[in-house]
Write a protein that holds these residues in place. Structure first.
Motif, PDB file in Angstrom:
ATOM      1  N   PRO A   1       0.832  -1.198   0.000  1.00  0.00           N
ATOM      2  CA  PRO A   1       0.000   0.000   0.000  1.00  0.00           C
ATOM      3  C   PRO A   1       0.867   1.248   0.000  1.00  0.00           C
ATOM      4  N   GLY A   2       0.494   2.175  -0.829  1.00  0.00           N
ATOM      5  CA  GLY A   2       1.225   3.437  -0.844  1.00  0.00           C
ATOM      6  C   GLY A   2       2.508   3.414  -1.630  1.00  0.00           C
ATOM      7  N   THR A   3       2.777   2.310  -2.325  1.00  0.00           N
ATOM      8  CA  THR A   3       4.011   2.282  -3.095  1.00  0.00           C
ATOM      9  C   THR A   3       3.714   2.154  -4.575  1.00  0.00           C
ATOM     10  N   ALA A   4       4.710   2.549  -5.351  1.00  0.00           N
ATOM     11  CA  ALA A   4       4.586   2.411  -6.787  1.00  0.00           C
ATOM     12  C   ALA A   4       4.976   1.001  -7.183  1.00  0.00           C
TER      13      ALA A   4
ATOM     14  N   GLU B   1       5.642   9.498   5.464  1.00  0.00           N
ATOM     15  CA  GLU B   1       4.689  10.347   4.718  1.00  0.00           C
ATOM     16  C   GLU B   1       3.594   9.487   4.077  1.00  0.00           C
ATOM     17  N   ALA B   2       4.026   8.416   3.409  1.00  0.00           N
ATOM     18  CA  ALA B   2       3.044   7.551   2.726  1.00  0.00           C
ATOM     19  C   ALA B   2       2.187   6.802   3.749  1.00  0.00           C
ATOM     20  N   ALA B   3       2.803   6.417   4.874  1.00  0.00           N
ATOM     21  CA  ALA B   3       2.068   5.663   5.895  1.00  0.00           C
ATOM     22  C   ALA B   3       0.998   6.542   6.552  1.00  0.00           C
ATOM     23  N   ALA B   4       1.288   7.824   6.734  1.00  0.00           N
ATOM     24  CA  ALA B   4       0.299   8.737   7.324  1.00  0.00           C
ATOM     25  C   ALA B   4      -0.922   8.822   6.414  1.00  0.00           C
ATOM     26  N   SER B   5      -0.668   8.838   5.119  1.00  0.00           N
ATOM     27  CA  SER B   5      -1.762   8.892   4.157  1.00  0.00           C
ATOM     28  C   SER B   5      -2.584   7.602   4.233  1.00  0.00           C
ATOM     29  N   LEU B   6      -1.872   6.495   4.424  1.00  0.00           N
ATOM     30  CA  LEU B   6      -2.558   5.192   4.549  1.00  0.00           C
ATOM     31  C   LEU B   6      -3.467   5.170   5.787  1.00  0.00           C
TER      32      LEU B   6
ATOM     33  N   LYS C   1      -7.516   4.741   5.851  1.00  0.00           N
ATOM     34  CA  LYS C   1      -8.163   3.626   6.566  1.00  0.00           C
ATOM     35  C   LYS C   1      -9.182   4.132   7.581  1.00  0.00           C
ATOM     36  N   LEU C   2      -8.890   5.288   8.163  1.00  0.00           N
ATOM     37  CA  LEU C   2      -9.798   5.827   9.188  1.00  0.00           C
ATOM     38  C   LEU C   2     -10.790   6.846   8.613  1.00  0.00           C
ATOM     39  N   HIS C   3     -10.745   7.033   7.302  1.00  0.00           N
ATOM     40  CA  HIS C   3     -11.642   7.981   6.614  1.00  0.00           C
ATOM     41  C   HIS C   3     -11.558   9.385   7.223  1.00  0.00           C
ATOM     42  N   LEU C   4     -10.347   9.807   7.517  1.00  0.00           N
ATOM     43  CA  LEU C   4     -10.172  11.129   8.113  1.00  0.00           C
ATOM     44  C   LEU C   4     -10.274  12.232   7.051  1.00  0.00           C
ATOM     45  N   GLY C   5      -9.704  11.960   5.893  1.00  0.00           N
ATOM     46  CA  GLY C   5      -9.790  12.928   4.791  1.00  0.00           C
ATOM     47  C   GLY C   5      -9.006  14.205   5.020  1.00  0.00           C
ATOM     48  N   ILE C   6      -7.916  14.131   5.763  1.00  0.00           N
ATOM     49  CA  ILE C   6      -7.149  15.372   5.978  1.00  0.00           C
ATOM     50  C   ILE C   6      -5.721  15.304   5.409  1.00  0.00           C
ATOM     51  N   VAL C   7      -5.225  14.109   5.105  1.00  0.00           N
ATOM     52  CA  VAL C   7      -3.868  14.023   4.532  1.00  0.00           C
ATOM     53  C   VAL C   7      -3.996  13.983   3.009  1.00  0.00           C
ATOM     54  N   PRO C   8      -3.405  14.957   2.312  1.00  0.00           N
ATOM     55  CA  PRO C   8      -3.431  14.862   0.849  1.00  0.00           C
ATOM     56  C   PRO C   8      -2.770  13.547   0.432  1.00  0.00           C
ATOM     57  N   LYS C   9      -3.376  12.880  -0.538  1.00  0.00           N
ATOM     58  CA  LYS C   9      -2.901  11.538  -0.902  1.00  0.00           C
ATOM     59  C   LYS C   9      -1.392  11.525  -1.131  1.00  0.00           C
ATOM     60  N   THR C  10      -0.730  10.571  -0.510  1.00  0.00           N
ATOM     61  CA  THR C  10       0.731  10.495  -0.586  1.00  0.00           C
ATOM     62  C   THR C  10       1.138   9.057  -0.889  1.00  0.00           C
ATOM     63  N   ARG C  11       2.004   8.881  -1.859  1.00  0.00           N
ATOM     64  CA  ARG C  11       2.484   7.555  -2.242  1.00  0.00           C
ATOM     65  C   ARG C  11       3.999   7.598  -2.440  1.00  0.00           C
TER      66      ARG C  11
END
Ligand SMILES: Nc1ncnc2c1ncn2[C@@H]1O[C@H](COP(=O)(O)OP(=O)(O)O)[C@@H](O)[C@H]1O
Ligand SMILES: [Mg+2]
Length: 485
Positions: free
Chosen positions: A42-45, A195-200, A204-214
Motif C-alpha cells: 500500500p502506498g508504493t509504486a 509520509e506515505a504511511a500517514a496517508s494510509l 483507513k480511518l476515513h479522516l480525509g485530511i492528509v493529501p494523498k501520498t504515495r
C-alpha cells in the motif's frame, strides 16, 4: 553503563543503519514489485507486468529471473539490463525520465496515476520540479506540463539527515552538534515511508485530511545529485553519442531516479498559523467553528496514532472561504463535506512512527495541544467515526499488516524495529480508544501515560497487564526531560 542514544538508535534499527548511505544505488522496491506483481505494498509504486509488455519486453520469466537473482548492483530500471529500446528524453540533458516512469504504476488509483504521468511528462518537456525554499529537507514542488503545481516530492536521499540534503543548516547541525543529531526515537532516513504511511492511516480511518501520498520514483536534473552521479551521467551520455556501440552497453544512461514520497498539492490552503491568528482576532461563526473543530479533531486523531513528532503550526494547513456577502452559511443549513467552508490539510508527516516513545531530551509535543480547540471534549461525530474501527482488534491488525507491506519495501527494513513501531502505535490507539469512550478532550488525551502494546510479553519492563493471549500492555513510566505536561 547506559548506551548512548546513537547506539541505542542503531541497535533498535537492527544495526544496519549507516547514515549517509545512498539508498538509490540499490532499490529494493522494484524487485519486490516484480516478485509479487499482484500484491502491491500500500502506498508504493509498482511496476506492472502489463506495462513492461507494452514496452516490448520479450519474456517475463527471463526478466523476473534477472531481477530476482541478477547482480546486486543491477540498475534501477531492469529493462535497461536487457538492452531494450527506451524513449530518449527530449530535454533535460542528463536525465533519463523513462526510467522513473517505468517504476511508477498505480493501476488501482487512476487519479494518482494521472498526476504522476503529468509530472513525468512535464519533466520530459523541461518543466522541472522546483525546490521549496522553506523546510529542512530537499522538498520539491512538482508541476504538470502547464506549469501548475500538482505535488510535493521529497526524495529519500535528501531527507534532513541524508547525505544529499541540500539545506546547509542541517549540515551545520550534523557537524557542530552531533549529540543532538536527529530524533532518537525515529528510524533514520525513512521519512518518505512515514509520509506515505500517514496517508494510509488517514484513508483507513476515513479522516480525509492528509493529501494523498504515495512512494514514487522521479528523476530531474533539479534534484540534488552528487558530483559523481552527474559526472557519470555526462560521461555515459558522451560515450553514447561518440561510440554508440559502447554506450549501449551501459545499464543506465542519465541520472538515477530518486525514490521518495509524492503528496498531491492542495490548492487555496494557508499555513495554520496564519488562520489561527485571524480566528483569534475575529472568531468564527458557530457553524464554521463546529466544522473547524471536527477537522481539528481529525488532525489530533491522526497525529496521536502515528505519534507525529513534528506537528508545529507550520506543518498543517487551513483553507477557509468566507461567503461572498461576508456572511457564513446560515446556521440551519446542513453543510456536507464537499460544501465545507473550512478544511484542514495535514502535510509534512515524515517524522512519525517512532519505535519508542520520546523520553530522552525532548518530548516532541503536539503543538495543537496549546490551542483552545484542544480543551473541547471530542465530538460525537469524531467518536462515531473513529471508535468502531480503532476498538476492533481486527481493524488494528489489518492496519499493521498494511503498514508492514509499505515499510518492508525499504532496503534497510528491520522486522524488530517495525514491531517496536507497531507497539507504540497500538499503545496510542489503546489510549485514544479510552479517551474517546470517556469523553476526554485532546489535552486530556496527551496527558495520558504512554503505553506500549507488544506482541511478546518477554521484553516488557513496566507495569504489565495482559490484554489477551497475544498482546501485552506496558505503561511507559519514564518522563521526558523537557515536557510541557
Ligand atoms: N500537499 C501540499 N499542498 C500544498 N502545499 C504544500 C503541500 N505540502 C507542502 N506544502 C507547502 O510547502 C511547504 C513545505 O512543505 P513541508 O512538507 O513542510 O516540507 P519540509 O519537510 O521541508 O518542512 C509547506 O509549508 C507548505 O506551504
Ligand atoms: Mg515543514
Amino acid at each position: 553503563m547506559e548506551e548512548s542514544p546513537e547506539l541505542e538508535r542503531r541497535a533498535a534499527a537492527g544495526g544496519a543503519l549507516l547514515d549517509g548511505e545512498d539508498e538509490e544505488r540499490e532499490p529494493l522496491l522494484p524487485r519486490i514489485a516484480w516478485a509479487q506483481p499482484r500484491r502491491s505494498a500500500p502506498g508504493t509504486a509498482v511496476r506492472m507486468v502489463e506495462a513492461a509488455q507494452k514496452e516490448g519486453l520479450a519474456s517475463l520469466s527471463a526478466i523476473d529471473e534477472k531481477l530476482l537473482f541478477g547482480p546486486k548492483d543491477s540498475p534501477c530500471c531492469p529493462s535497461l539490463d536487457l538492452g531494450l529500446p527506451r524513449s530518449s528524453p527530449t530535454h533535460g540533458g542528463d536525465c533519463d525520465h523513462s526510467l522513473s516512469s517505468e517504476l511508477n504504476s498505480f493501476v488501482d488509483d487512476p487519479g494518482f496515476a494521472d498526476a504522476i504521468l503529468k509530472a513525468e511528462q512535464a519533466i520530459e518537456f523541461g518543466v522541472f520540479p522546483e525546490r521549496i525554499p522553506q523546510g529542512s529537507s530537499g522538498s520539491y514542488f512538482v508541476k504538470d506540463p502547464k506549469r501548475r503545481i500538482i505535488g510535493v516530492f521529497k526524495p529519500k536521499s535528501e531527507e534532513p539527515y541524508s547525505q544529499l540534503n541540500p539545506k546547509w543548516t542541517k549540515y551545520i547541525h550534523k557537524v557542530c552538534c552531533p549529540c543532538c543529531f536527529g530524533r532518537g526515537c525515529l528510524v533514520p532516513n525513512q521519512g518518505y515511508l512515514s509520509e506515505a504511511a500517514a496517508s494510509l492511516v488517514d484513508e483507513k480511518l476515513h479522516l480525509g485530511i492528509v493529501p494523498k501520498t504515495r512512494v514514487v520514483w522521479l528523476v530531474s536534473e533539479t534534484f540534488n545529485y552528487s558530483t559523481i552521479d552527474r559526472a557519470k551521467a555526462r560521461g555515459k551520455k558522451y560515450a553514447l553519442e561518440k561510440v554508440p556501440k559502447v554506450g549501449r552497453k551501459f545499464h543506465r544512461i542519465g541520472l538515477p531516479p530518486k525514490i521518495g514520497s509524492f503528496q498531491l498539492f492542495v490548492d487555496g490552503y494557508k499555513e495554520a498559523e496564519f488562520w489561527l491568528r485571524k480566528f483569534e482576532a475575529d472568531p468564527l461563526p458557530e457553524n464554521t467553528r463546529k466544522q473547524f473543530q471536527s477537522q481539528f479533531e481529525r488532525l489530533v486523531v491522526l497525529d496521536y496514532i502515528i505519534r507525529n513528532t513534528d506537528r508545529g503550526n507550520d506543518n498543517w494547513l487551513i483553507k477557509y472561504e468566507k461567503q461572498k456577502d461576508g456572511k457564513e452559511i446560515k446556521e440551519a443549513k446542513c453543510v456536507d463535506e464537499k460544501e465545507s467552508l473550512i478544511k484542514v490539510a495535514a502535510i509534512d508527516n515524515g517524522l512519525a512512527f517512532p519505535f519508542k516513545h520520546p523520553d530522552e531530551w525532548r518530548a516532541y509535543p503536539f503543538h495543537w495541544a496549546w490551542l483552545p480547540q484542544a480543551k473541547v471534549p471530542f465530538s460525537e461525530e469524531t467518536r462515531n467515526l473513529i471508535l468502531p474501527n480503532i476498538s476492533d482488534m481486527n481493524f488494528v491488525q489489518d492496519l499493521c499488516e498494511d503498514l508492514y507491506e509499505l515499510f518492508k519495501t525499504d532496503k534497510r527494513f528491520n522486522q524488530a524495529t517495525f514491531e517496536s513501531q507497531m507497539s507504540v502505535m497500538r499503545g496510542q490507539i489503546l489510549n485514544l480508544t479510552q479517551a474517546l469512550r470517556d469523553g476526554k478532550s485532546p489535552v486530556q488525551l496527551v496527558q495520558m501515560p504512554c503505553v506500549l502494546v507488544e506482541h511478546s510479553p518477554g521484553r516488557a519492563k513496566g507495569r504489565i497487564s495482559h490484554l489477551n493471549s497475544s498482546f501485552t500492555q506496558t505503561f511507559h513510566c519514564r518522563k521526558p526531560f523537557f515536557t510541557s505536561w
